[in-house]
Design a protein around this motif. Structure first.
Motif, mmCIF file in Angstrom:
data_model
loop_
_atom_site.group_PDB
_atom_site.id
_atom_site.type_symbol
_atom_site.label_atom_id
_atom_site.label_comp_id
_atom_site.label_asym_id
_atom_site.label_seq_id
_atom_site.Cartn_x
_atom_site.Cartn_y
_atom_site.Cartn_z
ATOM 1 N N PHE A 167 11.725 -1.523 2.812
ATOM 2 C CA PHE A 167 10.363 -1.920 3.120
ATOM 3 C C PHE A 167 9.415 -0.746 2.893
ATOM 4 O O PHE A 167 9.811 0.413 2.966
ATOM 5 N N ASP A 168 8.158 -1.059 2.615
ATOM 6 C CA ASP A 168 7.073 -0.083 2.688
ATOM 7 C C ASP A 168 6.374 -0.253 4.032
ATOM 8 O O ASP A 168 6.268 -1.378 4.542
ATOM 9 N N THR A 169 5.919 0.851 4.599
ATOM 10 C CA THR A 169 5.164 0.817 5.846
ATOM 11 C C THR A 169 3.681 0.924 5.526
ATOM 12 O O THR A 169 3.295 1.710 4.668
ATOM 13 N N PHE A 170 2.836 0.153 6.236
ATOM 14 C CA PHE A 170 1.407 0.268 5.992
ATOM 15 C C PHE A 170 0.618 0.107 7.277
ATOM 16 O O PHE A 170 1.028 -0.581 8.212
ATOM 17 N N THR A 171 -0.493 0.818 7.320
ATOM 18 C CA THR A 171 -1.488 0.665 8.368
ATOM 19 C C THR A 171 -2.786 0.213 7.704
ATOM 20 O O THR A 171 -2.805 -0.107 6.517
ATOM 21 N N LEU A 172 -3.869 0.197 8.457
ATOM 22 C CA LEU A 172 -5.143 -0.188 7.859
ATOM 23 C C LEU A 172 -5.682 0.891 6.924
ATOM 24 O O LEU A 172 -6.582 0.621 6.123
ATOM 25 N N GLN A 173 -5.124 2.105 7.033
ATOM 26 C CA GLN A 173 -5.632 3.201 6.211
ATOM 27 C C GLN A 173 -4.665 3.648 5.118
ATOM 28 O O GLN A 173 -5.102 4.138 4.076
ATOM 29 N N SER A 174 -3.361 3.532 5.334
ATOM 30 C CA SER A 174 -2.398 4.158 4.429
ATOM 31 C C SER A 174 -1.194 3.255 4.188
ATOM 32 O O SER A 174 -0.911 2.334 4.954
ATOM 33 N N VAL A 175 -0.495 3.582 3.098
ATOM 34 C CA VAL A 175 0.777 2.951 2.771
ATOM 35 C C VAL A 175 1.810 4.056 2.601
ATOM 36 O O VAL A 175 1.585 5.013 1.867
ATOM 37 N N TYR A 176 2.941 3.938 3.306
ATOM 38 C CA TYR A 176 4.022 4.916 3.216
ATOM 39 C C TYR A 176 5.155 4.248 2.437
ATOM 40 O O TYR A 176 5.698 3.240 2.873
ATOM 41 N N GLN A 177 5.485 4.840 1.283
ATOM 42 C CA GLN A 177 6.354 4.144 0.357
ATOM 43 C C GLN A 177 7.379 5.093 -0.242
ATOM 44 O O GLN A 177 7.167 6.300 -0.339
ATOM 45 N N LEU A 178 8.507 4.502 -0.641
ATOM 46 C CA LEU A 178 9.544 5.274 -1.313
ATOM 47 C C LEU A 178 9.287 5.344 -2.815
ATOM 48 O O LEU A 178 9.549 6.358 -3.455
ATOM 49 N N GLU A 179 8.797 4.257 -3.382
ATOM 50 C CA GLU A 179 8.490 4.229 -4.807
ATOM 51 C C GLU A 179 7.114 4.849 -5.012
ATOM 52 O O GLU A 179 6.096 4.160 -4.978
ATOM 53 N N THR A 180 7.084 6.153 -5.207
ATOM 54 C CA THR A 180 5.812 6.864 -5.271
ATOM 55 C C THR A 180 5.174 6.837 -6.640
ATOM 56 O O THR A 180 4.017 7.200 -6.787
ATOM 57 N N GLY A 181 5.931 6.465 -7.669
ATOM 58 C CA GLY A 181 5.360 6.411 -8.997
ATOM 59 C C GLY A 181 5.018 7.783 -9.542
ATOM 60 O O GLY A 181 5.598 8.795 -9.160
ATOM 61 N N LEU A 182 4.023 7.825 -10.438
ATOM 62 C CA LEU A 182 3.666 9.088 -11.080
ATOM 63 C C LEU A 182 2.998 10.055 -10.112
ATOM 64 O O LEU A 182 3.062 11.266 -10.293
ATOM 65 N N THR A 183 2.330 9.538 -9.083
ATOM 66 C CA THR A 183 1.626 10.427 -8.161
ATOM 67 C C THR A 183 2.578 11.219 -7.290
ATOM 68 O O THR A 183 2.258 12.323 -6.861
ATOM 69 N N ARG A 184 3.740 10.660 -7.004
ATOM 70 C CA ARG A 184 4.733 11.286 -6.127
ATOM 71 C C ARG A 184 4.171 11.540 -4.734
ATOM 72 O O ARG A 184 4.638 12.425 -4.014
ATOM 73 N N HIS A 185 3.168 10.766 -4.340
ATOM 74 C CA HIS A 185 2.619 10.915 -2.994
ATOM 75 C C HIS A 185 3.415 10.044 -2.033
ATOM 76 O O HIS A 185 3.485 8.827 -2.207
ATOM 77 N N PRO A 186 4.011 10.609 -0.992
ATOM 78 C CA PRO A 186 4.755 9.785 -0.028
ATOM 79 C C PRO A 186 3.857 8.870 0.786
ATOM 80 O O PRO A 186 4.298 7.827 1.254
ATOM 81 N N ALA A 187 2.595 9.283 0.947
ATOM 82 C CA ALA A 187 1.612 8.433 1.621
ATOM 83 C C ALA A 187 0.443 8.225 0.676
ATOM 84 O O ALA A 187 -0.097 9.183 0.118
ATOM 85 N N GLU A 188 0.037 6.982 0.491
ATOM 86 C CA GLU A 188 -1.013 6.661 -0.471
ATOM 87 C C GLU A 188 -2.338 6.534 0.252
ATOM 88 O O GLU A 188 -2.543 5.654 1.086
ATOM 89 N N ARG A 189 -3.250 7.475 -0.040
ATOM 90 C CA ARG A 189 -4.588 7.467 0.560
ATOM 91 C C ARG A 189 -5.607 7.797 -0.537
ATOM 92 O O ARG A 189 -5.519 8.877 -1.140
ATOM 93 N N PRO A 190 -6.628 7.011 -0.777
ATOM 94 C CA PRO A 190 -6.708 5.638 -0.280
ATOM 95 C C PRO A 190 -5.786 4.715 -1.068
ATOM 96 O O PRO A 190 -5.376 5.049 -2.176
ATOM 97 N N VAL A 191 -5.506 3.571 -0.522
ATOM 98 C CA VAL A 191 -4.623 2.616 -1.179
ATOM 99 C C VAL A 191 -5.314 2.044 -2.415
ATOM 100 O O VAL A 191 -6.528 1.870 -2.447
ATOM 101 N N ARG A 192 -4.553 1.782 -3.465
ATOM 102 C CA ARG A 192 -5.106 1.141 -4.660
ATOM 103 C C ARG A 192 -5.791 -0.167 -4.269
ATOM 104 O O ARG A 192 -5.363 -0.851 -3.342
ATOM 105 N N LYS A 193 -6.838 -0.513 -5.005
ATOM 106 C CA LYS A 193 -7.631 -1.678 -4.628
ATOM 107 C C LYS A 193 -6.805 -2.960 -4.610
ATOM 108 O O LYS A 193 -6.930 -3.772 -3.684
ATOM 109 N N ASP A 194 -5.963 -3.148 -5.627
ATOM 110 C CA ASP A 194 -5.169 -4.389 -5.656
ATOM 111 C C ASP A 194 -4.220 -4.456 -4.475
ATOM 112 O O ASP A 194 -4.032 -5.505 -3.856
#
Length: 529
Positions: free
Chosen positions: A148-175
């Motif tokens: 699972f990915d974890t998310f709050t109203l501000q952030s998404v915590y994900q294992l599949e970080t993609g090219l950014t390699r950010h463990p927490a996505e801030r801000p989240v992509r619009k889609d």
């Protein structure tokens, strides 16, 4: 004599007259015969070529007549279909307007539904039944599990970080933001809706976005997306969990229930051998989180050997004196250290009748009260086991090498790609009920030393029908410590140990900077000239 002659004469004259009448009649019939027009009076079996041509012409004429008639009917049917479609569209628009205004007459609701709605519902229900929502499925290996990915109203915590390699996505992509915010809005609509009482939930207040704690989400590519949302309840120990499923279509409500965690005690089991200083740091965190904030825990320490055992006892005694917390169990084993053996002994040492919730922990783990709540919410006896993905800290001396003083521990525990990484290859920290641990067979006791015992237990659960809940947990950290790989380890374990050691030092960019430090300095000196 005369009479006989007269009668014979009369008979002869009558016969002659009759014959003449017949001849006249025959001549009359022949004179009145209608004139023949083409092949209309000709018979098909007449042997002449002219008769056959006339018959074929008659068939062609009749075929043309039928074709014109069929074309006329087809045109009329098309006109009727077009008119029907127009009327249906007008009726649908009228029903839509009436529904929006709230004046849809009773009994016309069924007209508003599309003819295929029952088929769609059946399809979506089949997708839900096949997805891993209400029960687990048997998986071939640890690579088959979708975390699972974890998310709050501000952030998404994900294992599949993609090219950014950010463990927490801030801000989240619009889609992604639109998807997750839409899901939270749907959940609030369900929780505050008039039909929510059908799930035996008594709502005392109206839920708002501020009540949302966190959500879990994952997508099964051939089924749909699953969302597990957690909201605050009426008390600090009450929570409302809502499970939604999007079967590549509208979100469907699966279940909604209140989870009361007030009486759920967690038995934290820590295997230990020496490392007293690290244990003191662990107890400091334990006092702040478990004793002062939570208060519903039991600590089981399984100590291997005799060295420094008195110091461990002194730490526990001091904690009891200062906090009056007595829910400790200290077990000493005079044998070689084995993490799996220690956790197995600690889990089986619980003698009370209550089916205790176990948290297998290491002495270099730092957690918050939010993690204890997550542990209680995501483990369920006979149904779910919780395998959190913790955030592993890099070597602070490398991360903060340009600073005079190291930041405090709380300042170091931030989720950034420069400070650490999601330890997605580790399965040692887990929350599961004692009954599930006993039924699955526990740890492999033949494994000695470091590594592999947690992977074997994890695979047992994957091969069972229990659901394995796994997602990045923002409230569970692995503190960096110097790691040494013993020469006594077999080659496979030694290789795993060295890989873990290399990954735990710093990020790729930081290691690259250290590796190229001399070149960077030379380049800087050239630029200054």
């Amino acid at each position: 004599m005369f009479k006989r002659w007269l009668m014979a004469l009369v008979a002869r004259v009558g016969l002659i007259v009759l014959t003449l009448c017949c001849c006249v009649l025959l001549l009359y019939l022949l004179a009145c015969k209608p004139v023949s027009h083409g092949s209309q009076q000709s018979l098909p079996w007449a042997g002449s070529a002219t008769s056959k041509e006339r018959y074929m012409a008659l068939l062609q004429e009749r075929e043309d007549s039928h074709r014109h008639y069929i074309n006329s009917l087809t045109k009329q049917i098309a006109q009727l279909k077009e008119a029907l479609q127009e009327r249906t569209q007008q009726l649908q628009e009228s029903l839509d307007k009436a529904k929006i205004k709230g004046i849809l007459p009773q009994g016309l609701e069924s007209l508003h539904k599309t003819p295929t709605q029952s088929d769609l519902k059946e399809f979506f229900r089949s997708q839900l039944n096949q997805a891993e929502v209400n029960s687990g499925v048997k998986l071939p290996s640890e690579y088959a599990l979708i975390p699972f990915d974890t998310f709050t109203l501000q952030s998404v915590y994900q294992l599949e970080t993609g090219l950014t390699r950010h463990p927490a996505e801030r801000p989240v992509r619009k889609d992604r933001r639109d998807e997750l915010i839409g899901t939270v809005e749907t959940a609030l609509h369900v929780l505050n809706g008039p039909k929510h009482h059908t799930d035996n939930i008594r709502r005392k207040h109206t839920f708002s976005p501020s009540d949302f704690i966190q959500g879990l989400t994952r997508t099964e590519r051939d089924r749909g997306s699953i969302y597990e949302l957690t909201f605050k309840g009426d008390s600090p120990q009450d929570f409302t969990q809502l499970v939604l499923f999007r079967p590549f279509g509208p979100v469907m409500k699966v279940k909604s229930e209140i989870v009361n965690t007030q009486n759920i005690i967690i038995n934290i089991i820590v295997p230990l051998s020496k490392r007293v200083d690290t244990f003191k740091q662990f107890i400091k965190n334990f006092r702040e989180v478990c004793i002062q904030q939570d208060g519903r825990v039991h600590l089981t320490v399984v100590y291997f050997g005799r060295d420094q055992i008195d110091e461990v006892k002194a730490v526990l005694d001091q904690t009891t004196r200062e906090t009056r917390f007595r829910s400790f169990t200290l077990i000493q084993l005079n044998e070689e250290f084995s993490r799996g053996r220690g956790l197995d002994v600690g889990a089986r040492a619980w003698r009370r009748s209550q089916n205790i919730l176990l948290f297998f922990c290491d002495v270099d783990i730092h957690f918050t009260a939010d993690f204890l709540t997550s542990c209680r919410l995501n483990a369920e006896p006979g149904k779910r086991v919780y395998y959190p993905v913790l955030f592993s800290q890099y070597n602070p001396s490398i991360i903060y090498r340009n600073q005079t003083l190291l930041p405090s521990l709380q300042q170091q525990l931030v989720i950034r790609k420069e400070s650490g990484f999601w330890r997605d290859f580790g399965f040692g920290m887990t929350c599961q009920y004692r009954s599930d641990f006993i039924n699955i067979g526990g740890f492999d006791r033949s494994i000695k030393g470091w590594g592999l015992e947690d992977v074997h237990l994890y695979r047992k659960y994957l091969h069972s029908k229990l659901m394995v809940i796994r997602f990045p947990t923002r409230s569970l950290f692995h503190l960096w410590h110097e790691k040494s790989c013993a020469d006594e380890l077999p080659p496979d374990k030694y290789k795993m140990c060295m890989q873990t050691k290399a990954m735990s030092e710093a990020s790729h960019s930081q290691l690259g900077e250290l590796f190229s430090k001399q070149e960077i300095q030379v380049h800087a000196q050239k630029q200054m000239k």
